[in-house]
Design an enzyme around this catalytic site. Sequence first.
Site, short mmCIF file in Angstrom:
data_model
loop_
_atom_site.label_atom_id
_atom_site.label_comp_id
_atom_site.label_asym_id
_atom_site.label_seq_id
_atom_site.Cartn_x
_atom_site.Cartn_y
_atom_site.Cartn_z
N GLY A 1 0.83 -1.20 0.00
CA GLY A 1 0.00 0.00 0.00
C GLY A 1 0.87 1.24 0.00
N ASP B 1 5.23 -6.07 3.37
CA ASP B 1 6.27 -5.35 4.12
C ASP B 1 5.67 -4.55 5.27
OD1 ASP B 1 5.09 -3.17 2.89
OD2 ASP B 1 6.73 -2.83 1.49
N HIS C 1 11.46 -2.48 -0.65
CA HIS C 1 12.53 -1.89 -1.47
C HIS C 1 13.87 -2.62 -1.28
CE1 HIS C 1 9.64 1.28 -2.16
NE2 HIS C 1 9.55 1.48 -0.86
#
Length: 260
Positions: free
Chosen positions: A27, A88, A142
């Site tokens: 998100g 994440d 990331h």
Amino acid sequence: MTIINEQAKSFVIEVSQNPFILIFTDGASSGNPGPGGWGAIIAFTDGKIQELGGSEFFTTNNRMELFACIGALESIVLSPSKIQIYTDSTYVIQGITKWIWGWEKRNWITANGLPVANTDLWKVLGKIALTHKIQWNYVPGHAGIPGNERADEIAVAFAQKKKPPLFQGLLLHYPVQIHKLPKKTSLPSQKNRTQSTPKKPYSYLSLVGQHPIRHSSWEECKSRISGQSGARFKKAMSQDEEGQILKSWGFQPEDLERAH
């Protein structure tokens, strides 16, 4: 001509022997709160891939993380199913595996006596999760994990009011190496996570017509601007920043009204 990825072909064989549905979710929001988007990738056990995504005009990152999980799980019509979800968001993982049970017992009140944030979405996610056998896995954001990077790409695009092309087809033709899973999926240890508590906003400002109003929560602010053409809104982290925002809108602090 599509080149068949041999590693993906091996992955199809592997999951067919020990079938589970693989999901990556993410998100994003600009401003937090602000314009938001969510993205999800589902790899079904029959070798098919489905990408999903959506957006909200004024939302938070946590709500978009929850929306991504809900959107993905709602797309799975066979229940119960064995599912591996990679996200994440430590907020989502801890919420669905630990906190939600206490929230329900306390009628959606935190241990500190405050209303649980995003109760509406937690109730939906909790209900859906009970219909499947789900393993919740943490993946660092990331960090080069293809599935997470693609889910983030979808979420960010929707947050930026874009409509990215969403893949739907065979895994063998999917350009993302979603089968490259992280080796470590446990939550980061407490000592490695930031201990600082996010600073609470000083106020939320909305402008409809020529009437600037201060709100104590973004829910109040969102309620006022929703559906109002030309409405403006902004989060202020201090009294000085509030004054600067008002000045940029052509007003002074004394022009500010308080929400009733």
